[in-house]
Design a protein around this motif. Structure first.
Motif, PDB file in Angstrom:
ATOM      1  N   VAL A   2      75.588  70.008  15.529  1.00 46.42           N
ATOM      2  CA  VAL A   2      75.465  71.096  14.479  1.00 46.42           C
ATOM      3  C   VAL A   2      75.183  70.784  13.343  1.00 46.42           C
ATOM      4  O   VAL A   2      75.949  69.884  12.975  1.00 46.42           O
ATOM      5  N   ILE A   3      74.093  70.963  12.752  1.00 41.49           N
ATOM      6  CA  ILE A   3      74.214  69.855  11.415  1.00 41.49           C
ATOM      7  C   ILE A   3      73.311  71.683  10.816  1.00 41.49           C
ATOM      8  O   ILE A   3      73.281  72.540  10.945  1.00 41.49           O
ATOM      9  N   ALA A 218      70.459  69.473  22.278  1.00 42.87           N
ATOM     10  CA  ALA A 218      70.771  70.222  21.386  1.00 42.87           C
ATOM     11  C   ALA A 218      70.677  70.127  19.782  1.00 42.87           C
ATOM     12  O   ALA A 218      72.140  70.460  19.630  1.00 42.87           O
ATOM     13  N   VAL A 219      70.036  70.855  19.389  1.00 36.74           N
ATOM     14  CA  VAL A 219      70.624  70.561  17.914  1.00 36.74           C
ATOM     15  C   VAL A 219      70.789  72.347  17.347  1.00 36.74           C
ATOM     16  O   VAL A 219      69.230  72.790  18.054  1.00 36.74           O
ATOM     17  N   HIS A 220      71.612  72.698  16.774  1.00 37.00           N
ATOM     18  CA  HIS A 220      71.976  73.497  16.139  1.00 37.00           C
ATOM     19  C   HIS A 220      71.998  73.861  14.440  1.00 37.00           C
ATOM     20  O   HIS A 220      72.508  72.733  13.821  1.00 37.00           O
ATOM     21  N   LEU A 221      70.967  74.202  14.023  1.00 39.85           N
ATOM     22  CA  LEU A 221      70.890  74.267  12.749  1.00 39.85           C
ATOM     23  C   LEU A 221      71.484  76.255  11.950  1.00 39.85           C
ATOM     24  O   LEU A 221      71.582  76.729  12.178  1.00 39.85           O
ATOM     25  N   VAL A 222      72.470  75.170  10.900  1.00 41.06           N
ATOM     26  CA  VAL A 222      73.631  76.345  10.640  1.00 41.06           C
ATOM     27  C   VAL A 222      73.307  76.121   8.838  1.00 41.06           C
ATOM     28  O   VAL A 222      72.732  75.814   7.826  1.00 41.06           O
ATOM     29  N   VAL A 223      72.542  77.793   8.017  1.00 39.09           N
ATOM     30  CA  VAL A 223      72.012  77.821   6.905  1.00 39.09           C
ATOM     31  C   VAL A 223      72.953  79.038   6.437  1.00 39.09           C
ATOM     32  O   VAL A 223      73.219  80.129   7.181  1.00 39.09           O
ATOM     33  N   LEU A 245      63.179  66.464  17.630  1.00 38.84           N
ATOM     34  CA  LEU A 245      64.569  67.054  17.763  1.00 38.84           C
ATOM     35  C   LEU A 245      64.334  68.333  18.617  1.00 38.84           C
ATOM     36  O   LEU A 245      63.791  69.243  18.231  1.00 38.84           O
ATOM     37  N   ALA A 246      65.300  68.698  19.923  1.00 42.88           N
ATOM     38  CA  ALA A 246      65.379  69.571  20.281  1.00 42.88           C
ATOM     39  C   ALA A 246      66.244  70.420  19.755  1.00 42.88           C
ATOM     40  O   ALA A 246      67.337  71.277  20.140  1.00 42.88           O
ATOM     41  N   LEU A 247      66.153  71.988  18.781  1.00 43.88           N
ATOM     42  CA  LEU A 247      65.821  72.495  18.036  1.00 43.88           C
ATOM     43  C   LEU A 247      66.318  74.178  19.075  1.00 43.88           C
ATOM     44  O   LEU A 247      65.106  74.596  19.773  1.00 43.88           O
ATOM     45  N   ARG A 248      67.336  73.911  19.142  1.00 43.01           N
ATOM     46  CA  ARG A 248      68.115  75.170  20.112  1.00 43.01           C
ATOM     47  C   ARG A 248      68.420  76.701  19.130  1.00 43.01           C
ATOM     48  O   ARG A 248      68.250  77.741  19.906  1.00 43.01           O
ATOM     49  N   SER A 249      68.857  76.832  18.610  1.00 52.28           N
ATOM     50  CA  SER A 249      69.244  77.988  17.641  1.00 52.28           C
ATOM     51  C   SER A 249      69.000  77.758  15.909  1.00 52.28           C
ATOM     52  O   SER A 249      69.697  76.407  15.508  1.00 52.28           O
ATOM     53  N   ALA A 300      83.395  83.712  17.238  1.00 52.82           N
ATOM     54  CA  ALA A 300      82.601  83.924  19.293  1.00 52.82           C
ATOM     55  C   ALA A 300      81.154  83.514  18.770  1.00 52.82           C
ATOM     56  O   ALA A 300      80.186  84.163  19.048  1.00 52.82           O
ATOM     57  N   VAL A 301      81.142  82.437  18.598  1.00 53.33           N
ATOM     58  CA  VAL A 301      79.592  81.674  17.460  1.00 53.33           C
ATOM     59  C   VAL A 301      79.777  80.644  19.424  1.00 53.33           C
ATOM     60  O   VAL A 301      80.866  79.972  19.938  1.00 53.33           O
ATOM     61  N   ALA A 302      78.578  81.236  19.545  1.00 55.82           N
ATOM     62  CA  ALA A 302      78.071  80.183  21.343  1.00 55.82           C
ATOM     63  C   ALA A 302      76.525  79.688  21.153  1.00 55.82           C
ATOM     64  O   ALA A 302      75.918  80.427  20.104  1.00 55.82           O
ATOM     65  N   LEU A 303      76.920  78.690  21.421  1.00 53.53           N
ATOM     66  CA  LEU A 303      75.728  77.503  21.342  1.00 53.53           C
ATOM     67  C   LEU A 303      75.189  77.308  22.182  1.00 53.53           C
ATOM     68  O   LEU A 303      75.179  76.920  23.675  1.00 53.53           O
ATOM     69  N   PRO A 304      73.841  78.162  22.288  1.00 51.40           N
ATOM     70  CA  PRO A 304      72.653  77.495  23.912  1.00 51.40           C
ATOM     71  C   PRO A 304      72.770  75.798  23.685  1.00 51.40           C
ATOM     72  O   PRO A 304      72.503  75.444  23.712  1.00 51.40           O
ATOM     73  N   THR A 305      72.797  75.979  25.267  1.00 51.10           N
ATOM     74  CA  THR A 305      72.688  74.544  25.931  1.00 51.10           C
ATOM     75  C   THR A 305      71.126  73.884  25.973  1.00 51.10           C
ATOM     76  O   THR A 305      69.993  74.285  25.649  1.00 51.10           O
TER      77      THR A 305
END
Length: 404
Positions: A2-3, A218-223, A245-249, A300-305
């Motif tokens: 998570v970045i 999996a990379v998850h980008l928070v903005v 990078l494998a961005l998933r969300s 209820a944060v869910a991160l895709p695999t």
């Protein structure tokens, strides 16, 4: 992984996702999940010295040791200075033994061996590598079903993620591997030192491969859902592409927005585009402050695999093209193509260093490892059609085999 930019709520999002990942899964007999994983199957890792995560989860922060949060969640708070001191102490032991056994004065080695671990404050690039190595070690330990890495507090997250590649390049520039092996063969006393350096180099390569493996990471980008989020998102997406990078969300955090959230969220969704591999989610603003685990769960944060599909430069493809004006049968023309977002096309720069294509996007330079067929070729030109970046190569006459 998570970045996101500082202040976007990366720590909160990672902690909420870790809590959500440990709840609601069907359980089997003897305290084992339906996937056959043990109860302690999720590890949340943070490397931020000032991370509030331990306080939010109600546990004490114990550096470099997993702490039990619940029956299925552990927290690992990494202390980069402690990791650096521990590693340096082991390395200087090898240096001291090399000096003691060698009859030849080795320039610089004695000075390095005399530096005590307690004297170190920082070694640029090395600390980030050590953090990544510890994360890698946890990932391959077999203990955890899922690891969530909180990428906050690390400065530029992309500089952090590429630190292993940069360190490997530096090692092989200062002391190339073929010279290390030759020196060890000529002076057996150096075998232990060269083995230690080789081990670091192998770890660097292993970490770089792991971070770009879409089957494992999996990379998850928070903005944030405000003007700043809209400003940084295109540049983050471009850097994700060039690094492969494998961005998933992409997660839009409305908790930091000041207003007009719905309009900004729609604009951010449009920036992400219609990539089916990338989900866009939103964290709504809560009325009460998020100061404990129960309120984190409400997000209820869910991160895709990981889905196993490479993207960006990680999905680059090589094609042989027919161009009568540029070559003949002996000298074919090749094109290297991948999807590359470019918010500022004028900032695109290309260079070459050995087997790497140096790609600069928005002031961020990343080495893209060339496929073997292109390592004996010369870059001739490049083009961007708004979606894909295409780099054209022709064989280097001095390295390409000639037909007879």
């Amino acid at each position: 992984m998570v970045i996101g930019p500082g202040g976007a709520g990366v720590s909160m999002t990672a902690a909420a996702a870790a809590l959500n990942a440990t709840g609601g899964r069907r359980r089997g007999a003897a305290g084992v999940s339906s996937l056959g994983a043990p109860d302690a199957d999720t590890l949340l890792i943070t490397a931020d010295r000032r991370s509030p995560t331990a306080g939010l989860l109600g546990v004490f922060r114990t550096p470099n040791e997993p702490v039990v949060v619940s029956t299925r969640l552990h927290l690992l708070s990494l202390d980069r200075l402690a990791l650096l001191e521990e590693t340096w102490a082991g390395f200087t032991t090898v240096l001291a033994e090399t000096i003691a056994r060698s009859k030849v004065v080795l320039p610089g080695v004695g000075a390095l061996a005399d530096i005590d671990a307690g004297e170190l404050a920082t070694l640029p690039g090395v600390e980030d590598f050590l953090l990544l190595r510890r994360i890698r070690d946890e990932a391959i330990s077999g203990r955890w079903r899922r690891i969530i890495v909180d990428g906050s507090g690390l400065g530029d997250p992309f500089e952090f993620l590429r630190s292993a590649s940069v360190l490997s390049q530096t090692l092989n520039r200062l002391w190339p591997r073929h010279r290390r092996l030759a020196m060890a063969a000529e002076r057996p006393v150096l075998a232990q030192l060269t083995a230690a350096v080789d081990a670091i180099d192998r770890d660097c390569i292993d970490i770089a491969e792991l971070l770009t493996d879409p089957h494992s990471v999996a990379v998850h980008l928070v903005v944030s859902g405000d003007g700043r989020g809209a400003q940084v998102l295109p540049h983050f997406l471009a850097t994700v592409d060039v690094m492969g990078l494998a961005l998933r969300s992409v997660i839009v955090n409305q908790g930091t927005a000041a207003g007009a959230a719905d309009v900004r969220t729609d604009a951010l969704r449009a920036m992400v585009g219609t990539d089916n591999d990338v989900q866009t989610a939103e964290i709504p603003r809560l009325a009460e402050p998020i100061d404990r685990a129960a309120r984190l769960r409400k997000l209820a944060v869910a991160l895709p695999t990981p889905n196993g599909r490479p993207s960006g430069s990680g999905a680059a493809r090589v094609t042989e093209v027919t161009d009568a004006g540029s070559g003949d049968d002996d000298h074919p023309t090749y094109e290297l193509t991948w999807r590359q977002r470019l918010p500022e096309p004028d900032t695109l720069r290309l260079g070459r260093s050995g087997d790497d294509l140096l790609v600069t996007v928005g002031g961020f330079r990343h080495p893209v490892r060339l496929p073997s067929v292109l390592r004996r070729c010369i870059v001739t030109d490049a083009a961007w059609d708004g979606t894909d970046l295409t780099v054209r190569f022709v064989p280097d006459p001095g390295l390409w085999p000639q037909r007879r």
